[in-house]
Design a protein around this motif. Structure first.
Motif, PDB file in Angstrom:
ATOM      1  N   ASN A   3     -55.649  -3.805  43.629  1.00 40.40           N
ATOM      2  CA  ASN A   3     -55.273  -2.649  44.445  1.00 40.40           C
ATOM      3  C   ASN A   3     -53.761  -2.527  44.584  1.00 40.40           C
ATOM      4  OD1 ASN A   3     -54.691  -4.749  46.150  1.00 40.40           O
ATOM      5  ND2 ASN A   3     -56.042  -4.111  47.806  1.00 40.40           N
ATOM      6  N   SER A   4     -53.020  -3.196  43.719  1.00 40.19           N
ATOM      7  CA  SER A   4     -51.565  -3.158  43.738  1.00 40.19           C
ATOM      8  C   SER A   4     -51.045  -2.327  42.578  1.00 40.19           C
ATOM      9  CB  SER A   4     -50.997  -4.586  43.648  1.00 40.19           C
ATOM     10  OG  SER A   4     -49.623  -4.560  43.321  1.00 40.19           O
ATOM     11  N   VAL A   5     -50.240  -1.310  42.878  1.00 39.85           N
ATOM     12  CA  VAL A   5     -49.649  -0.483  41.827  1.00 39.85           C
ATOM     13  C   VAL A   5     -48.755  -1.335  40.937  1.00 39.85           C
ATOM     14  CG1 VAL A   5     -48.098   1.449  41.359  1.00 39.85           C
ATOM     15  CG2 VAL A   5     -49.743   1.602  43.233  1.00 39.85           C
ATOM     16  N   ILE A   6     -48.068  -2.295  41.546  1.00 37.12           N
ATOM     17  CA  ILE A   6     -47.161  -3.159  40.782  1.00 37.12           C
ATOM     18  C   ILE A   6     -47.934  -3.949  39.735  1.00 37.12           C
ATOM     19  CG2 ILE A   6     -45.586  -5.121  40.942  1.00 37.12           C
ATOM     20  CD1 ILE A   6     -44.904  -4.137  43.765  1.00 37.12           C
ATOM     21  N   LEU A   7     -49.048  -4.542  40.151  1.00 41.99           N
ATOM     22  CA  LEU A   7     -49.829  -5.345  39.212  1.00 41.99           C
ATOM     23  C   LEU A   7     -50.492  -4.485  38.151  1.00 41.99           C
ATOM     24  CD1 LEU A   7     -51.444  -8.032  41.529  1.00 41.99           C
ATOM     25  CD2 LEU A   7     -49.410  -8.197  40.109  1.00 41.99           C
ATOM     26  N   LEU A   8     -50.865  -3.260  38.511  1.00 34.61           N
ATOM     27  CA  LEU A   8     -51.428  -2.350  37.513  1.00 34.61           C
ATOM     28  C   LEU A   8     -50.406  -2.060  36.418  1.00 34.61           C
ATOM     29  CD1 LEU A   8     -53.401   0.239  39.668  1.00 34.61           C
ATOM     30  CD2 LEU A   8     -54.354  -1.324  37.980  1.00 34.61           C
ATOM     31  N   ARG A   9     -49.166  -1.862  36.820  1.00 36.89           N
ATOM     32  CA  ARG A   9     -48.113  -1.598  35.839  1.00 36.89           C
ATOM     33  C   ARG A   9     -47.821  -2.835  34.993  1.00 36.89           C
ATOM     34  NH1 ARG A   9     -44.185   1.401  40.228  1.00 36.89           N
ATOM     35  NH2 ARG A   9     -45.245   3.416  40.251  1.00 36.89           N
ATOM     36  N   ASP A  10     -48.173  -4.009  35.539  1.00 37.66           N
ATOM     37  CA  ASP A  10     -47.886  -5.260  34.836  1.00 37.66           C
ATOM     38  C   ASP A  10     -49.088  -5.734  34.027  1.00 37.66           C
ATOM     39  OD1 ASP A  10     -45.951  -7.183  34.259  1.00 37.66           O
ATOM     40  OD2 ASP A  10     -46.842  -8.611  35.656  1.00 37.66           O
ATOM     41  N   HIS A  11     -49.990  -4.816  33.711  1.00 40.75           N
ATOM     42  CA  HIS A  11     -51.136  -5.090  32.830  1.00 40.75           C
ATOM     43  C   HIS A  11     -52.150  -6.044  33.435  1.00 40.75           C
ATOM     44  CE1 HIS A  11     -48.695  -3.006  29.888  1.00 40.75           C
ATOM     45  NE2 HIS A  11     -47.759  -3.914  30.006  1.00 40.75           N
ATOM     46  N   LYS A  12     -52.228  -6.125  34.753  1.00 40.08           N
ATOM     47  CA  LYS A  12     -53.202  -7.013  35.374  1.00 40.08           C
ATOM     48  C   LYS A  12     -54.528  -6.280  35.571  1.00 40.08           C
ATOM     49  CE  LYS A  12     -50.478 -10.576  35.759  1.00 40.08           C
ATOM     50  NZ  LYS A  12     -49.308 -10.052  35.086  1.00 40.08           N
ATOM     51  N   THR A  13     -55.140  -5.934  34.446  1.00 37.61           N
ATOM     52  CA  THR A  13     -56.454  -5.295  34.471  1.00 37.61           C
ATOM     53  C   THR A  13     -57.308  -5.878  33.356  1.00 37.61           C
ATOM     54  OG1 THR A  13     -55.714  -3.508  33.016  1.00 37.61           O
ATOM     55  CG2 THR A  13     -55.568  -3.101  35.389  1.00 37.61           C
ATOM     56  N   LEU A  14     -58.606  -5.766  33.528  1.00 41.10           N
ATOM     57  CA  LEU A  14     -59.559  -6.113  32.478  1.00 41.10           C
ATOM     58  C   LEU A  14     -60.447  -4.900  32.252  1.00 41.10           C
ATOM     59  CD1 LEU A  14     -60.764  -9.646  33.684  1.00 41.10           C
ATOM     60  CD2 LEU A  14     -59.256  -9.203  31.743  1.00 41.10           C
ATOM     61  N   SER A  15     -60.661  -4.527  31.003  1.00 41.64           N
ATOM     62  CA  SER A  15     -61.525  -3.383  30.734  1.00 41.64           C
ATOM     63  C   SER A  15     -62.294  -3.619  29.441  1.00 41.64           C
ATOM     64  CB  SER A  15     -60.710  -2.090  30.624  1.00 41.64           C
ATOM     65  OG  SER A  15     -61.570  -0.964  30.560  1.00 41.64           O
ATOM     66  N   TYR A  16     -63.537  -3.129  29.436  1.00 38.65           N
ATOM     67  CA  TYR A  16     -64.379  -3.303  28.251  1.00 38.65           C
ATOM     68  C   TYR A  16     -65.320  -2.109  28.144  1.00 38.65           C
ATOM     69  CZ  TYR A  16     -67.519  -5.327  24.812  1.00 38.65           C
ATOM     70  OH  TYR A  16     -68.253  -5.556  23.681  1.00 38.65           O
ATOM     71  N   ALA A  17     -65.516  -1.637  26.917  1.00 39.82           N
ATOM     72  CA  ALA A  17     -66.417  -0.508  26.656  1.00 39.82           C
ATOM     73  C   ALA A  17     -67.370  -0.885  25.528  1.00 39.82           C
ATOM     74  CB  ALA A  17     -65.618   0.731  26.268  1.00 39.82           C
ATOM     75  N   ARG A  18     -68.583  -0.401  25.600  1.00 41.70           N
ATOM     76  CA  ARG A  18     -69.563  -0.718  24.566  1.00 41.70           C
ATOM     77  C   ARG A  18     -69.945   0.531  23.766  1.00 41.70           C
ATOM     78  NH1 ARG A  18     -75.654  -0.801  26.039  1.00 41.70           N
ATOM     79  NH2 ARG A  18     -75.823   0.708  27.743  1.00 41.70           N
ATOM     80  N   ASN A  19     -70.689   0.293  22.697  1.00 43.67           N
ATOM     81  CA  ASN A  19     -71.172   1.360  21.816  1.00 43.67           C
ATOM     82  C   ASN A  19     -70.005   2.208  21.303  1.00 43.67           C
ATOM     83  OD1 ASN A  19     -73.760   0.413  22.351  1.00 43.67           O
ATOM     84  ND2 ASN A  19     -74.044   1.819  24.064  1.00 43.67           N
ATOM     85  N   ASN A  20     -70.138   3.511  21.354  1.00 35.86           N
ATOM     86  CA  ASN A  20     -69.075   4.401  20.887  1.00 35.86           C
ATOM     87  C   ASN A  20     -68.236   4.954  22.033  1.00 35.86           C
ATOM     88  OD1 ASN A  20     -69.898   4.215  18.137  1.00 35.86           O
ATOM     89  ND2 ASN A  20     -71.577   5.648  18.558  1.00 35.86           N
ATOM     90  N   THR A  21     -68.256   4.264  23.146  1.00 31.53           N
ATOM     91  CA  THR A  21     -67.495   4.699  24.319  1.00 31.53           C
ATOM     92  C   THR A  21     -66.004   4.481  24.101  1.00 31.53           C
ATOM     93  OG1 THR A  21     -69.347   4.027  25.719  1.00 31.53           O
ATOM     94  CG2 THR A  21     -67.218   4.377  26.804  1.00 31.53           C
ATOM     95  N   PRO A  22     -65.162   5.450  24.482  1.00 31.13           N
ATOM     96  CA  PRO A  22     -63.712   5.242  24.332  1.00 31.13           C
ATOM     97  C   PRO A  22     -63.226   4.103  25.218  1.00 31.13           C
ATOM     98  CG  PRO A  22     -64.178   7.221  25.627  1.00 31.13           C
ATOM     99  CD  PRO A  22     -65.484   6.764  25.053  1.00 31.13           C
ATOM    100  N   SER A  23     -62.402   3.240  24.654  1.00 31.80           N
ATOM    101  CA  SER A  23     -61.832   2.151  25.457  1.00 31.80           C
ATOM    102  C   SER A  23     -60.782   2.716  26.400  1.00 31.80           C
ATOM    103  CB  SER A  23     -61.211   1.092  24.547  1.00 31.80           C
ATOM    104  OG  SER A  23     -60.180   1.670  23.752  1.00 31.80           O
ATOM    105  N   LEU A  24     -60.500   1.981  27.468  1.00 30.54           N
ATOM    106  CA  LEU A  24     -59.533   2.437  28.458  1.00 30.54           C
ATOM    107  C   LEU A  24     -58.122   2.348  27.891  1.00 30.54           C
ATOM    108  CD1 LEU A  24     -58.969   3.253  31.467  1.00 30.54           C
ATOM    109  CD2 LEU A  24     -58.595   0.823  31.884  1.00 30.54           C
ATOM    110  N   GLN A  25     -57.418   3.456  27.917  1.00 32.80           N
ATOM    111  CA  GLN A  25     -55.998   3.495  27.585  1.00 32.80           C
ATOM    112  C   GLN A  25     -55.267   3.876  28.866  1.00 32.80           C
ATOM    113  OE1 GLN A  25     -54.968   2.533  24.586  1.00 32.80           O
ATOM    114  NE2 GLN A  25     -57.102   2.288  23.924  1.00 32.80           N
TER     115      GLN A  25
END
Length: 263
Positions: free
Chosen positions: A50-72
């Motif tokens: 929930n920190s904007v600073i950490l979001l900007r510092d790539h502190k996220t995990l994301s995964y998509a399956r099948n033909n779903t677009p990955s998070l950009q």
């Protein structure tokens, strides 16, 4: 939902995480994320602080399956900062918040609108906690289809699994950061620096790690935003750091963000 029980899912996830090394965490986590998406018939998930600073510092995990677009992540950033309103959706008492196709289509919230434009037709946000303090959330989405079978029980089950991930992720990041980090920071030097901080500086550092602005920190501590900024620069000098992002990383590495007490 798959035929196997939720207990079986948790045991499978735990087994994968326990047997892997810290260096393998991301690859193992992707296997876990795919398993969870398949179990609940979802297309994409993202774990974020929930920190904007950490979001900007790539502190996220994301995964998509099948033909779903990955998070950009850059696709969801707005020039005027409207994307930061998405984090405010975490300020809720209910166990999750759900958005159907119509609400995604008509929203004025930048992140949700972008999700719809990219094919998202259903979305839910589930808050996560770490050591009793709000940490962030896991969001889940379906693309090209809705989800009329999601409920509170499923949201709570997903939260349990995501908070288990969070424990492994935080520990792996902490361990590797202390062992590596370009040789700049070690556990011993962190301990030496921590004892130099006053109670007020420690408190401000904790609040910053939670993503609070200078004004929000000042309101909680009954001081002006300018005083908070002064403390921030003193902290950078004392700790030998060059930016607010590095201050936040230092705070989280030493448990300050997780043990925040606003009283």
């Amino acid at each position: 939902m798959a035929e196997k029980s939720f207990e079986s899912l948790v045991l499978s996830q735990s087994d994968k995480l326990r047997k892997g090394t810290m260096e393998q965490f991301i690859d193992i986590w992707k296997l876990c994320a795919n398993e969870l998406l398949e179990y609940y018939d979802l297309d994409r998930l993202t774990v974020f602080p929930n920190s904007v600073i950490l979001l900007r510092d790539h502190k996220t995990l994301s995964y998509a399956r099948n033909n779903t677009p990955s998070l950009q992540k850059q696709d969801y950033l707005s020039i005027n900062g409207n994307h930061e309103r998405y984090l405010k959706l975490l300020n809720m008492r209910q166990p999750y918040r759900e958005f159907n196709e119509q609400s995604l289509k008509t929203t004025d919230q930048h992140v949700l609108r972008r999700l719809y434009q990219q094919g998202g037709r259903w979305h839910a946000i589930i808050p996560l906690h770490f050591f009793g303090a709000p940490w962030g959330a896991i969001s889940v989405a379906n693309f090209g289809r809705g989800n009329d079978r999601f409920n509170e029980q499923k949201a709570q089950q997903i939260r349990v699994v995501a908070e288990m991930w969070l424990c492994f992720w935080q520990y792996a990041g902490l361990h590797l950061g202390l062992r590596g980090n370009n040789g700049r920071v070690t556990q011993d030097t962190d301990n030496e620096l921590m004892v130099k901080l006053s109670d007020k500086q420690t408190k401000i550092l904790s609040l910053m790690a939670q993503g609070l602005s200078a004004k929000e920190c000042g309101d909680l501590m009954f001081i002006s935003p300018r005083t908070v900024e002064s403390h921030k620069y003193r902290l950078q000098n004392v700790l030998g750091l060059s930016s607010k992002a590095e201050l936040v990383q230092f705070a989280l590495r030493n448990g300050l963000g997780s043990t925040l007490n606003n009283k």
